[in-house]
Write a protein that holds these residues in place. Structure first.
Motif, PDB file in Angstrom:
ATOM      1  N   ARG A 149      39.311  27.913  34.099  1.00 45.09           N
ATOM      2  CA  ARG A 149      39.251  27.125  35.335  1.00 45.09           C
ATOM      3  C   ARG A 149      38.878  28.005  36.521  1.00 45.09           C
ATOM      4  O   ARG A 149      38.137  27.593  37.417  1.00 45.09           O
ATOM      5  CB  ARG A 149      40.605  26.466  35.602  1.00 45.09           C
ATOM      6  CG  ARG A 149      41.051  25.467  34.542  1.00 45.09           C
ATOM      7  CD  ARG A 149      42.351  24.786  34.988  1.00 45.09           C
ATOM      8  NE  ARG A 149      42.890  23.903  33.973  1.00 45.09           N
ATOM      9  CZ  ARG A 149      43.778  24.290  33.044  1.00 45.09           C
ATOM     10  NH1 ARG A 149      44.212  25.539  33.042  1.00 45.09           N
ATOM     11  NH2 ARG A 149      44.224  23.437  32.143  1.00 45.09           N
ATOM     12  N   GLU A 150      39.424  29.207  36.550  1.00 45.58           N
ATOM     13  CA  GLU A 150      39.180  30.167  37.629  1.00 45.58           C
ATOM     14  C   GLU A 150      38.743  31.489  37.002  1.00 45.58           C
ATOM     15  O   GLU A 150      39.533  32.431  36.884  1.00 45.58           O
ATOM     16  CB  GLU A 150      40.455  30.365  38.460  1.00 45.58           C
ATOM     17  CG  GLU A 150      40.993  29.106  39.118  1.00 45.58           C
ATOM     18  CD  GLU A 150      40.138  28.670  40.293  1.00 45.58           C
ATOM     19  OE1 GLU A 150      39.356  29.501  40.781  1.00 45.58           O
ATOM     20  OE2 GLU A 150      40.263  27.506  40.711  1.00 45.58           O
ATOM     21  N   PRO A 151      37.485  31.580  36.570  1.00 53.03           N
ATOM     22  CA  PRO A 151      37.060  32.793  35.842  1.00 53.03           C
ATOM     23  C   PRO A 151      37.210  34.078  36.630  1.00 53.03           C
ATOM     24  O   PRO A 151      37.537  35.117  36.051  1.00 53.03           O
ATOM     25  CB  PRO A 151      35.594  32.508  35.489  1.00 53.03           C
ATOM     26  CG  PRO A 151      35.179  31.372  36.363  1.00 53.03           C
ATOM     27  CD  PRO A 151      36.407  30.590  36.659  1.00 53.03           C
ATOM     28  N   GLN A 152      37.001  34.040  37.941  1.00 56.81           N
ATOM     29  CA  GLN A 152      37.149  35.257  38.735  1.00 56.81           C
ATOM     30  C   GLN A 152      38.593  35.732  38.736  1.00 56.81           C
ATOM     31  O   GLN A 152      38.883  36.911  38.481  1.00 56.81           O
ATOM     32  CB  GLN A 152      36.678  35.009  40.172  1.00 56.81           C
ATOM     33  CG  GLN A 152      36.743  36.230  41.080  1.00 56.81           C
ATOM     34  CD  GLN A 152      35.718  37.289  40.698  1.00 56.81           C
ATOM     35  OE1 GLN A 152      34.547  36.980  40.526  1.00 56.81           O
ATOM     36  NE2 GLN A 152      36.169  38.529  40.564  1.00 56.81           N
ATOM     37  N   GLU A 153      39.515  34.830  39.030  1.00 52.54           N
ATOM     38  CA  GLU A 153      40.936  35.184  39.040  1.00 52.54           C
ATOM     39  C   GLU A 153      41.400  35.608  37.652  1.00 52.54           C
ATOM     40  O   GLU A 153      42.146  36.581  37.501  1.00 52.54           O
ATOM     41  CB  GLU A 153      41.760  33.996  39.530  1.00 52.54           C
ATOM     42  CG  GLU A 153      43.255  34.263  39.585  1.00 52.54           C
ATOM     43  CD  GLU A 153      44.036  33.064  40.072  1.00 52.54           C
ATOM     44  OE1 GLU A 153      45.226  32.984  39.742  1.00 52.54           O
ATOM     45  OE2 GLU A 153      43.460  32.214  40.769  1.00 52.54           O
ATOM     46  N   SER A 154      40.930  34.897  36.632  1.00 52.11           N
ATOM     47  CA  SER A 154      41.317  35.231  35.263  1.00 52.11           C
ATOM     48  C   SER A 154      40.801  36.604  34.870  1.00 52.11           C
ATOM     49  O   SER A 154      41.485  37.368  34.177  1.00 52.11           O
ATOM     50  CB  SER A 154      40.786  34.167  34.291  1.00 52.11           C
ATOM     51  OG  SER A 154      41.362  32.907  34.554  1.00 52.11           O
ATOM     52  N   ALA A 155      39.591  36.937  35.311  1.00 50.31           N
ATOM     53  CA  ALA A 155      39.026  38.247  34.997  1.00 50.31           C
ATOM     54  C   ALA A 155      39.825  39.355  35.666  1.00 50.31           C
ATOM     55  O   ALA A 155      40.007  40.435  35.084  1.00 50.31           O
ATOM     56  CB  ALA A 155      37.566  38.307  35.431  1.00 50.31           C
ATOM     57  N   GLU A 156      40.298  39.108  36.870  1.00 52.59           N
ATOM     58  CA  GLU A 156      41.116  40.106  37.555  1.00 52.59           C
ATOM     59  C   GLU A 156      42.407  40.364  36.770  1.00 52.59           C
ATOM     60  O   GLU A 156      42.828  41.516  36.590  1.00 52.59           O
ATOM     61  CB  GLU A 156      41.461  39.634  38.970  1.00 52.59           C
ATOM     62  CG  GLU A 156      40.290  39.592  39.926  1.00 52.59           C
ATOM     63  CD  GLU A 156      39.794  40.977  40.298  1.00 52.59           C
ATOM     64  OE1 GLU A 156      40.584  41.945  40.199  1.00 52.59           O
ATOM     65  OE2 GLU A 156      38.619  41.105  40.669  1.00 52.59           O
ATOM     66  N   LEU A 157      43.030  39.298  36.306  1.00 54.93           N
ATOM     67  CA  LEU A 157      44.262  39.449  35.530  1.00 54.93           C
ATOM     68  C   LEU A 157      44.004  40.173  34.215  1.00 54.93           C
ATOM     69  O   LEU A 157      44.769  41.055  33.810  1.00 54.93           O
ATOM     70  CB  LEU A 157      44.878  38.074  35.251  1.00 54.93           C
ATOM     71  CG  LEU A 157      45.464  37.335  36.453  1.00 54.93           C
ATOM     72  CD1 LEU A 157      45.854  35.913  36.068  1.00 54.93           C
ATOM     73  CD2 LEU A 157      46.673  38.083  36.986  1.00 54.93           C
ATOM     74  N   LEU A 158      42.910  39.816  33.543  1.00 55.05           N
ATOM     75  CA  LEU A 158      42.592  40.430  32.261  1.00 55.05           C
ATOM     76  C   LEU A 158      42.271  41.913  32.443  1.00 55.05           C
ATOM     77  O   LEU A 158      42.677  42.760  31.634  1.00 55.05           O
ATOM     78  CB  LEU A 158      41.411  39.700  31.617  1.00 55.05           C
ATOM     79  CG  LEU A 158      41.185  39.956  30.123  1.00 55.05           C
ATOM     80  CD1 LEU A 158      42.399  39.514  29.318  1.00 55.05           C
ATOM     81  CD2 LEU A 158      39.938  39.223  29.641  1.00 55.05           C
TER      82      LEU A 158
END
Length: 204
Positions: A149-158
């Protein structure tokens, strides 16, 4: 340090710059930042005296070149195309972490040590940020392909999780007592993290 081209004719500038950056990264991996000098890079790379200072006048410029080269190598290590599903993504990212914990171990140790220098030298922060964004862009593409849903935020977490795992396994308090990295265990761990970021409820 001389500002003139060394007497021995160097190869094309991009090739010479890459050699210098790779050599500098190797020196940091083996000797830490205390071992990173222009003269040491010249000697380790087999270059004429003054070569490194010709391309990178200051130590800050040399470290910035290392950031760019590390980002280039880390991106090249990743999957060539976005994975088809979570299982494929977990296998690819698990294999990538295994590579960075084994064959690519020295490079990752150097990356952590070089990154800390930006906390002490504000001039390096923009270069470190640019390098980090290049790597994270690949993560955004992977997570977007998986329906985040939020690829940018998810990428930061990953990225934060992956760096934490790498640091813990390479230099953490238990790093030397852990068993050898296991691809299956890493794949299973990556799958848990992918599920966590992809199944997280939408904000708000």
């Amino acid at each position: 340090m001389s500002t003139q081209e060394p007497a021995t004719t160097p190869g094309p500038a991009p090739d010479r710059r890459t050699l210098i950056a790779d050599t500098a990264i190797g020196l940091v991996a083996s000797a830490g930042l205390r071992g990173l000098t222009h003269r040491a890079v010249d000697g380790a790379a087999g270059l004429p005296a003054g070569s490194t200072s010709y391309y990178f006048r200051t130590r800050t410029a040399l470290i910035a070149a290392c950031y760019r080269r590390l980002a280039e190598l880390n991106v090249a290590d990743g999957p060539a195309s976005p994975p088809a599903d979570r299982d494929e993504a977990a296998r690819a990212l698990g294999a990538l972490l295994h590579h960075w914990l084994t064959a690519g171990r020295a490079r990752q140790l150097a990356r952590f040590e070089l990154s800390l220098e930006a906390a002490r030298n504000p001039e390096l922060e923009p270069d470190l940020r640019e390098a980090g964004l290049a790597v994270r862009a690949r993560g955004v593409a992977v997570l977007a392909a998986l329906g985040a849903r939020e690829p940018q935020e998810s990428a930061e977490l990953l990225a934060a999780w992956a760096d934490g795992l790498l640091y813990d396994r390479l230099a953490g308090a238990l790093a030397h007592s852990r068993p050898a990295p296991d691809p299956a265990e890493l794949t299973a761990t990556v799958r848990r993290m992918l599920d966590a970021v992809l199944d997280a409820p939408a904000p708000g």
